[in-house]
Design an enzyme around this catalytic site. Structure first.
Site, mmCIF file in Angstrom:
data_model
loop_
_atom_site.group_PDB
_atom_site.id
_atom_site.type_symbol
_atom_site.label_atom_id
_atom_site.label_comp_id
_atom_site.label_asym_id
_atom_site.label_seq_id
_atom_site.Cartn_x
_atom_site.Cartn_y
_atom_site.Cartn_z
ATOM 1 N N ALA A 22 0.831 -1.202 0.000
ATOM 2 C CA ALA A 22 0.000 0.000 0.000
ATOM 3 C C ALA A 22 0.872 1.262 0.000
ATOM 4 O O ALA A 22 0.540 2.249 -0.662
ATOM 5 C CB ALA A 22 -0.942 -0.003 1.193
ATOM 6 N N ALA A 35 2.216 1.753 -3.450
ATOM 7 C CA ALA A 35 1.106 2.140 -4.323
ATOM 8 C C ALA A 35 0.739 3.612 -4.130
ATOM 9 O O ALA A 35 0.594 4.360 -5.098
ATOM 10 C CB ALA A 35 -0.109 1.248 -4.048
ATOM 11 N N GLU A 36 0.587 4.033 -2.870
ATOM 12 C CA GLU A 36 0.243 5.438 -2.622
ATOM 13 C C GLU A 36 1.378 6.359 -3.043
ATOM 14 O O GLU A 36 1.146 7.443 -3.578
ATOM 15 C CB GLU A 36 -0.114 5.683 -1.155
ATOM 16 C CG GLU A 36 -0.519 7.127 -0.925
ATOM 17 C CD GLU A 36 -1.379 7.350 0.299
ATOM 18 O OE1 GLU A 36 -1.654 8.522 0.576
ATOM 19 O OE2 GLU A 36 -1.784 6.377 0.953
ATOM 20 N N SER A 37 2.605 5.923 -2.838
ATOM 21 C CA SER A 37 3.761 6.740 -3.224
ATOM 22 C C SER A 37 3.793 6.971 -4.730
ATOM 23 O O SER A 37 3.970 8.100 -5.190
ATOM 24 C CB SER A 37 5.057 6.068 -2.771
ATOM 25 O OG SER A 37 5.097 5.976 -1.364
ATOM 26 N N SER A 97 0.672 9.164 -5.863
ATOM 27 C CA SER A 97 0.807 10.577 -5.500
ATOM 28 C C SER A 97 1.915 11.258 -6.299
ATOM 29 O O SER A 97 1.760 12.406 -6.738
ATOM 30 C CB SER A 97 1.075 10.718 -3.995
ATOM 31 O OG SER A 97 -0.061 10.336 -3.269
#
Length: 141
Positions: A58, A61-63, A66
């Site tokens: 996660a 993925a968020e890195s 964004s």
């Protein structure tokens, strides 16, 4: 046309001293609609049983989602914040690298939606999901 090397250099420099550096995340490819990062599978990103931790998946993925919004959708006077991440984990992996690809589903002026796929070195799907970002004006205070 984007300057691939300049964007990747900016992405990797931006991560110095952050969680991305701690996890070993490196941005390795970019085009007009997607950004690719890789993360080494080390003990610090695994569960006690040696399998890649879902939280690490996660995080990468968020890195990547964004960062994709930052370099492909935002303007210099704007900042990107992740506001939602949804992940599904489908395969365990214990060694090598995972590759996270953020592909634009919608690049609005304020909200962006990114499809995230995480694969292993054999291009097998490890996890997938959706990440939503919001672009706001930078606060100079």
């Amino acid at each position: 046309m984007i300057d691939k090397n300049k964007i990747l250099e900016k992405c990797n420099k931006y991560c110095q001293g952050t969680l991305m550096e701690t996890l070993g995340i490196e941005y390795i490819d970019v085009n007009e609609s997607e950004l690719v990062a890789r993360m080494p599978i080390t003990q610090k990103v695994c569960q006690p049983n040696g399998v890649l931790h879902g939280g690490a998946s996660a995080a990468v993925a968020e890195s990547v989602g964004s960062m994709a919004a930052m370099v492909l959708a935002a303007q210099p006077n704007e900042q990107v914040l992740g506001i939602d991440i949804m992940m599904n984990h489908v395969r365990g992996v214990k060694e090598g690298y995972v590759y996270a690809t953020a592909t634009s589903l919608h690049k609005g002026r304020t909200l962006q939606h990114w499809d995230i796929k995480i694969t292993d070195e054999q291009n097998r799907l490890i996890a997938y999901g959706k990440h939503t970002t919001i672009i706001i004006k930078k606060n100079d205070n």
